[in-house]
Design an enzyme around this catalytic site. Sequence first.
Site, mmCIF file in Angstrom:
data_model
loop_
_atom_site.group_PDB
_atom_site.id
_atom_site.type_symbol
_atom_site.label_atom_id
_atom_site.label_comp_id
_atom_site.label_asym_id
_atom_site.label_seq_id
_atom_site.Cartn_x
_atom_site.Cartn_y
_atom_site.Cartn_z
ATOM 1 N N TYR A 1 2.428 -7.175 -2.251
ATOM 2 C CA TYR A 1 3.200 -6.148 -1.544
ATOM 3 C C TYR A 1 2.829 -6.160 -0.063
ATOM 4 O O TYR A 1 1.678 -5.904 0.316
ATOM 5 C CB TYR A 1 2.916 -4.775 -2.142
ATOM 6 C CG TYR A 1 3.939 -3.722 -1.789
ATOM 7 C CD1 TYR A 1 4.955 -3.407 -2.686
ATOM 8 C CD2 TYR A 1 3.890 -3.035 -0.578
ATOM 9 C CE1 TYR A 1 5.903 -2.436 -2.381
ATOM 10 C CE2 TYR A 1 4.832 -2.071 -0.265
ATOM 11 C CZ TYR A 1 5.832 -1.769 -1.169
ATOM 12 O OH TYR A 1 6.763 -0.802 -0.855
ATOM 13 N N TYR B 1 13.262 -5.977 2.214
ATOM 14 C CA TYR B 1 12.406 -4.913 1.712
ATOM 15 C C TYR B 1 13.183 -4.081 0.710
ATOM 16 O O TYR B 1 14.102 -3.357 1.084
ATOM 17 C CB TYR B 1 11.932 -4.042 2.880
ATOM 18 C CG TYR B 1 11.094 -2.859 2.438
ATOM 19 C CD1 TYR B 1 9.721 -2.987 2.299
ATOM 20 C CD2 TYR B 1 11.668 -1.629 2.152
ATOM 21 C CE1 TYR B 1 8.941 -1.925 1.876
ATOM 22 C CE2 TYR B 1 10.896 -0.561 1.734
ATOM 23 C CZ TYR B 1 9.537 -0.704 1.602
ATOM 24 O OH TYR B 1 8.787 0.351 1.186
#
Lengths: 386, 144
Positions: free
Chosen positions: A289, A339
């Site tokens: 992440y 994203y």
Amino acid sequence: MIARRTAIVGLGATPYWRRGQSAPRSMIELVGQAVLAACDDAGLPVAEIDGLSYYSGGFDSSLLMETLGIPELRFSAMLTGSGGGSAGAVGLAAAAVVSGLARTVVVVGGNQQGETRFGSITKSYDATPENAFFEAAGLIGPGHMFALLAQRQMHDYGYTREMFAEVALSARDNAMDHPLALMKKPLTLDDYIAASPLADPLCLYDFCLESDGAIAVVVTSAERARDLARKPVIVQGCTHGGERSWGRSLYWMNMPERAFLSSGHQSVARDLYAQAGVAPSDIDVAQIYDHFTPMVIAQLEDYGFCKPGEGGEFVASGAIRRNGSLPVNTDGGQLSCAYVWGMTHIREAVEQMRGTAFHQIAGAELALVTGGPSNVPMSGLILAGA
Amino acid sequence: MSEIAVAPPEALFTLTADRWTLPFWDAATGGWLTACRCGRCGAFRMPPTPFCPECRSQDVEWPRLPGTGRLFSYTVVRRAVVPEMEGSLPYVPALIDLDEAPGARLISALVGCAIDRIRIGAPVRVTFEQRVDRVKVPRFRLDE
């Protein structure tokens, strides 16, 4: 235990758009498209969905049922913890299947940044007595919060902007020719160093993108997966959680020094490897992440690819490049591809385990996916090829 | 000439308090710095919450602190991500480990100091910013 008892059998997504560009489509449209595409990919009728698994606030299950014509739900659950729960939502789905609560569980995530931008998302948080302490300091974006962590990493570990840059440059290199990636302009170290500082020590290229899109995966039992259309991707293990020393503190900032220097993932990683029965050295490709470059380095430490304090050297050595010892974010990640609150990482890991990734890592058999260093619960997922 | 840290934009913050946090803000209005200390085991906690996380007691004390501390970390905010920030840059959110309150790390901001002189570990001293809404907010200056 859920280890190796379930599989991802379908994957679906909308296109990726730059922030706000998905309008006039609504959020429920994006989510619906992703779910329909995932079911189609699995070769399963939408009417067979009997479970929904979310994170970060999730979606309205009633509305989704009505919109897509899902006749009956047996499981609907959500991890909190903003982007931290993304990888763990697959574990929720797996737990539902293993326990027998549901048979066909869809994990769906998505975001659409119109009115509320993620870059200033804390400004949209409720004014509470606890939030007053960080709001008074002018900390209104996640970037401000993580800059405080990065500054201390530099001070205590001697990390440099060149090390943070390597995370951004590796991601951009992976995005350059990737068909899905939003950012395809070459990025050099000089570009990085010269970029405008936003919140010291973080500059423009340390921040993830702001984009719109939705992604869904279908989880069912490993046994049933063998009879379906696609090559199954086995859920080797999945955990979520975190320790108080980190969790009380991301927006409070009172972590003990060691936790302050970490990504908060240490307990999640420990339990994940134990459940999955594998070690860091077994991982072939990792989707980490990447909301902020220093947090990728901290996660590489917490997941045991190097020791605390050695992550900067680890990335600087070229280890996370596609030809390195641990290819990371092979689609360009959230820094350069798109994203979608961590779902892009699940997508890319599924593609790698199917052997269909655009930047396929030869012989990859195990893929790690992490959810964002964020509020607890945070999460980790290991996928395996069938 | 070095840039000087200004106060964070007032428009971003409206004080919300409850009975657990109000004594902190009342002290600031009175011009002194405090932190929440457990009345049973003496552990500090910030922000103040209804239970001591060490011993679960609800007893609290509000000692008068010397108003000094050490800079644990900071960032220099240079870009307006919302319009309210324009005209209040650069500002410097800072984490302060408070003297005589171990475990109480205050989220605050450095003001009135040359940005190129800021160093982690630097001694700092409290000052109080009077806002137009009459709320007083603790800020810190480099103490050297």
